[in-house]
Design an enzyme around this catalytic site. Structure first.
Site, mmCIF file in Angstrom:
data_model
loop_
_atom_site.group_PDB
_atom_site.id
_atom_site.type_symbol
_atom_site.label_atom_id
_atom_site.label_comp_id
_atom_site.label_asym_id
_atom_site.label_seq_id
_atom_site.Cartn_x
_atom_site.Cartn_y
_atom_site.Cartn_z
ATOM 1 N N ASP A 282 111.423 44.570 -9.387
ATOM 2 C CA ASP A 282 111.979 43.218 -10.425
ATOM 3 C C ASP A 282 113.475 43.668 -10.814
ATOM 4 O OD1 ASP A 282 109.349 42.590 -10.000
ATOM 5 O OD2 ASP A 282 108.812 42.805 -12.133
ATOM 6 N N LYS B 81 105.728 38.378 -6.752
ATOM 7 C CA LYS B 81 104.446 38.860 -7.579
ATOM 8 C C LYS B 81 104.363 37.819 -8.702
ATOM 9 C CE LYS B 81 106.425 42.942 -9.666
ATOM 10 N NZ LYS B 81 106.363 42.756 -11.123
ATOM 11 N N CYS C 42 106.235 46.502 -15.563
ATOM 12 C CA CYS C 42 106.039 46.547 -14.333
ATOM 13 C C CYS C 42 106.084 47.576 -13.546
ATOM 14 C CB CYS C 42 107.118 45.403 -13.686
ATOM 15 S SG CYS C 42 106.681 43.864 -14.494
HETATM 16 C C1 C5J Z 1 108.663 43.431 -15.770
HETATM 17 C C2 C5J Z 1 108.105 42.186 -17.915
HETATM 18 N N1 C5J Z 1 109.179 43.305 -14.755
HETATM 19 N N2 C5J Z 1 108.618 43.269 -18.820
HETATM 20 N N3 C5J Z 1 108.339 42.429 -16.612
HETATM 21 O O1 C5J Z 1 108.762 44.509 -16.414
HETATM 22 O O2 C5J Z 1 107.878 41.202 -18.337
#
Ligand code: C5J
Length: 219
Positions: free
Chosen positions: A24, A129, A162
């Site tokens: 991400d 995802k 995540c």
């Molecule tokens: C991730 C989030 N990628 N913090 N998403 O950690 O909402």
């Protein structure tokens, strides 16, 4: 076999069965005007991850390790976004709202994509995802099985959301996970520290932790 000095003890990996997973690293989390900032976070904390991760990515590519990227986000009609996720908290903008980088966390929008410095190469899979974990509702498990991958070098953001969810999912699926401490980031210093400590605690209950310079040295 390459062995990296790590916590709680050295991590040995077979290069032919190890992949670099980059979670991400999207503009929506890392840059101003995205989802992370609408939740009230200081995105500069995540930008610190980019330089060491660029170096690690270069080393992994040079060593011939498979590289897999993920992106958190949703279909334009939001049919894959549960109301519980859409409505939680009181963000200044919600998932799907128009923002300075396009609709927030929507696939195909500029903000949803990976930052330029870590742009995937054409042959590097990008897993879209809808959840926090990289295995939930994706083909990541099948992809890793096809490639014969049993160990993951885990990087990306955010450490306690995540990254942690993915490491826990991977752990339950039998993967060995090495989390690279300066290549994962959190908006919260306390969560970064605790998140890393939790992985390596109790003899490595979820995996191992090491800084990127030690890993790059053995790569
Ligand atoms: C991730 C989030 N990628 N913090 N998403 O950690 O909402």
């Amino acid at each position: 076999m390459p062995t990296v000095d790590a916590s709680p003890y050295p991590f040995t990996f077979h290069p032919e069965s190890t992949a670099l997973l980059i979670i991400d690293m999207q503009r929506d989390f890392v840059e101003p005007g995205g989802f992370g900032e609408t939740l009230g976070n200081d995105v500069s904390k995540l930008q610190k991850v980019i330089p060491p991760l660029v170096r690690l990515l270069g080393a992994a590519r040079a060593a011939g390790l498979p590289v897999i990227h993920t992106r958190e986000g949703h279909l334009p009609d939001l049919s894959d976004c549960p109301p519980a996720k859409l409505n939680r908290g009181a963000p200044s903008m919600r998932i799907g709202d128009p923002g300075p980088k396009g609709r927030i966390l929507i696939r195909g929008e500029y903000g949803h994509d990976i930052v330029d410095d870590l742009k995937p190469l054409g042959d590097e899979p990008v897993i879209d995802k809808p959840g926090k974990g990289s295995f939930y509702a994706t083909n990541l498990g099948e992809l890793l099985a096809e490639k014969g991958v049993t160990s993951l070098i885990v990087t990306g953001v955010t450490t306690e959301v995540c990254v942690h969810t993915t490491v826990r999912e991977a752990n339950d699926r039998g993967f060995e996970c090495l989390v690279v401490s300066d290549c994962v980031g959190s908006y919260f210093d306390g969560f970064q520290e605790a998140g890393l400590a939790m992985i390596a605690a109790q003899g490595g209950i979820f995996g191992w932790v090491t800084p990127s310079d030690k890993l790059i040295e053995v790569m």
